[in-house]
Scaffold this motif. Structure first.
Motif, PDB file in Angstrom:
ATOM      1  N   CYS A  31      55.781   1.169   7.054  1.00 27.70           N
ATOM      2  CA  CYS A  31      54.888   0.960   8.192  1.00 27.70           C
ATOM      3  C   CYS A  31      55.378   1.799   9.363  1.00 27.70           C
ATOM      4  O   CYS A  31      56.509   2.299   9.368  1.00 27.70           O
ATOM      5  N   ASN A  32      54.504   1.965  10.357  1.00 27.14           N
ATOM      6  CA  ASN A  32      54.909   2.699  11.554  1.00 27.14           C
ATOM      7  C   ASN A  32      55.548   1.740  12.554  1.00 27.14           C
ATOM      8  O   ASN A  32      55.730   0.549  12.274  1.00 27.14           O
ATOM      9  N   ASP A  33      55.878   2.258  13.733  1.00 29.38           N
ATOM     10  CA  ASP A  33      56.586   1.426  14.718  1.00 29.38           C
ATOM     11  C   ASP A  33      55.717   0.322  15.308  1.00 29.38           C
ATOM     12  O   ASP A  33      56.205  -0.555  16.013  1.00 29.38           O
ATOM     13  N   GLN A  34      54.406   0.353  14.995  1.00 28.48           N
ATOM     14  CA  GLN A  34      53.505  -0.712  15.439  1.00 28.48           C
ATOM     15  C   GLN A  34      53.210  -1.704  14.318  1.00 28.48           C
ATOM     16  O   GLN A  34      52.392  -2.607  14.470  1.00 28.48           O
ATOM     17  N   GLY A  35      53.874  -1.507  13.187  1.00 27.55           N
ATOM     18  CA  GLY A  35      53.709  -2.420  12.071  1.00 27.55           C
ATOM     19  C   GLY A  35      52.536  -2.122  11.164  1.00 27.55           C
ATOM     20  O   GLY A  35      52.274  -2.872  10.219  1.00 27.55           O
ATOM     21  N   HIS A  36      51.833  -1.036  11.428  1.00 29.73           N
ATOM     22  CA  HIS A  36      50.664  -0.719  10.591  1.00 29.73           C
ATOM     23  C   HIS A  36      51.091   0.001   9.317  1.00 29.73           C
ATOM     24  O   HIS A  36      51.917   0.912   9.343  1.00 29.73           O
ATOM     25  N   SER A  37      50.500  -0.413   8.216  1.00 27.76           N
ATOM     26  CA  SER A  37      50.769   0.207   6.921  1.00 27.76           C
ATOM     27  C   SER A  37      49.448   0.485   6.229  1.00 27.76           C
ATOM     28  O   SER A  37      48.664  -0.444   5.974  1.00 27.76           O
TER      29      SER A  37
ATOM     30  N   CYS B 260      59.132  11.258  12.173  1.00 25.49           N
ATOM     31  CA  CYS B 260      59.939  12.364  12.679  1.00 25.49           C
ATOM     32  C   CYS B 260      60.367  13.235  11.502  1.00 25.49           C
ATOM     33  O   CYS B 260      60.258  12.837  10.338  1.00 25.49           O
TER      34      CYS B 260
ATOM     35  N   GLU C  86      60.027  -0.051   8.406  1.00 25.13           N
ATOM     36  CA  GLU C  86      59.582   0.846   9.482  1.00 25.13           C
ATOM     37  C   GLU C  86      60.210   2.228   9.322  1.00 25.13           C
ATOM     38  O   GLU C  86      61.424   2.372   9.314  1.00 25.13           O
ATOM     39  N   LEU C  87      59.354   3.211   9.175  1.00 23.67           N
ATOM     40  CA  LEU C  87      59.810   4.591   9.008  1.00 23.67           C
ATOM     41  C   LEU C  87      59.313   5.420  10.182  1.00 23.67           C
ATOM     42  O   LEU C  87      58.115   5.672  10.303  1.00 23.67           O
ATOM     43  N   PRO C  88      60.199   5.851  11.071  1.00 26.01           N
ATOM     44  CA  PRO C  88      59.789   6.646  12.235  1.00 26.01           C
ATOM     45  C   PRO C  88      59.109   7.942  11.812  1.00 26.01           C
ATOM     46  O   PRO C  88      59.481   8.567  10.818  1.00 26.01           O
TER      47      PRO C  88
ATOM     48  N   VAL D 211      66.935   4.809   6.721  1.00 22.52           N
ATOM     49  CA  VAL D 211      65.933   3.764   6.495  1.00 22.52           C
ATOM     50  C   VAL D 211      65.863   3.415   5.011  1.00 22.52           C
ATOM     51  O   VAL D 211      65.857   2.234   4.632  1.00 22.52           O
TER      52      VAL D 211
END
Length: 250
Positions: free
Chosen positions: A42-48, A75, A71-73, A84
């Motif tokens: 998921c992203n830093d907002q929790g969306h997957s 970058c 959570e995978l930044p 991670v």
């Protein structure tokens, strides 16, 4: 099988397809419902995106099922990504060693440009691991275009837009049909390479295949006119196939 591997626990990489929830296989849906733990990036907002595809099936799971968002930044630093995956692998190993079934949701197919491969590499030596294939984006793109990827003796190659100009040009010149994945940031560069290779008219461009915001562009020359110099989204690709096929379909 390594004796240290759990006899009951298992780590599954489960492909959920490119976006349309109805493209989930029966086996994928069953394993997702039955899993003790469901993991996903998921992203830093929790969306997957993978979880979103499987959302309806997850609603049918036992209430005791737990979720493991990873959570995978966003970058380019591989050291951050590796850290991670290292941490996630430790948690997954603990669950599997305790006899639990862990399902990792993978967009498309787990072993086709899939992040699952990084976890598999860390876990397969001491965990029981299995893979359930999913529909990958090239197959979904072919279906969306109603266009065969290969016929008879035609050759076929898949390459990432992250490759060098020379690699992409070599692929376009060596294969009849080509899919260029991860086209987003490289969209303008790929358009120039398609023109240079003389294959611009043979290309179609697709975004978010199988999702509500799916976009198909059959005349890719319009992309540069619509948004000069603009990059595309991560979930985008080019499909390039030969034009003269009518004699083969007769």
């Amino acid at each position: 099988m390594n004796n240290s591997k759990s006899e009951t626990g298992c780590f599954y990489g489960v492909g959920v397809g490119p976006g349309d929830p109805e493209l989930l296989t029966l086996k994928a849906a069953r394993l997702i419902r039955e899993a003790d733990v469901v993991a996903y990036l998921c992203n830093d907002q929790g969306h997957s995106q993978a979880r979103q595809i499987a959302a309806q099936v997850l609603k049918e799971a036992d209430p005791s099922q737990t979720e493991m968002p990873i959570e995978l930044p966003m970058c380019e630093d591989r050291r951050i990504a590796n850290a991670v995956y290292d941490e996630a692998a430790i948690l997954i190993r603990e669950h599997v060693s305790a006899g639990l079934t862990v399902v990792f949701l993978c967009e498309g197919d787990p072993l086709f440009f899939g992040s699952f491969a990084y976890l598999l590499n860390r876990l397969q030596s001491d965990c029981r691991c299995m893979v359930v294939p999913g529909i990958s984006s090239p197959q979904a793109a072919s279906a969306a275009l109603s266009l065969p990827l290969t016929l008879l003796k035609e050759s076929y190659s898949v390459i990432s837009g992250r490759h060098s100009d020379a690699s992409i040009l070599n692929t376009l010149g060596s294969y009849d049909s080509v899919v260029i994945m991860k086209a987003g940031k490289s969209r303008q560069r790929i358009l120039k390479l398609l023109a240079e290779s003389g294959r611009l008219a043979q290309a179609s461009y697709l975004e978010y295949i199988g999702r509500d915001n799916e976009r198909i562009v059959n005349d890719v020359t319009t992309l540069d006119r619509e948004a000069p110099g603009q990059a595309g989204p991560y979930f985008s690709l080019f499909v390039i196939t030969p034009q003269r096929r009518t004699e083969d379909l007769g």
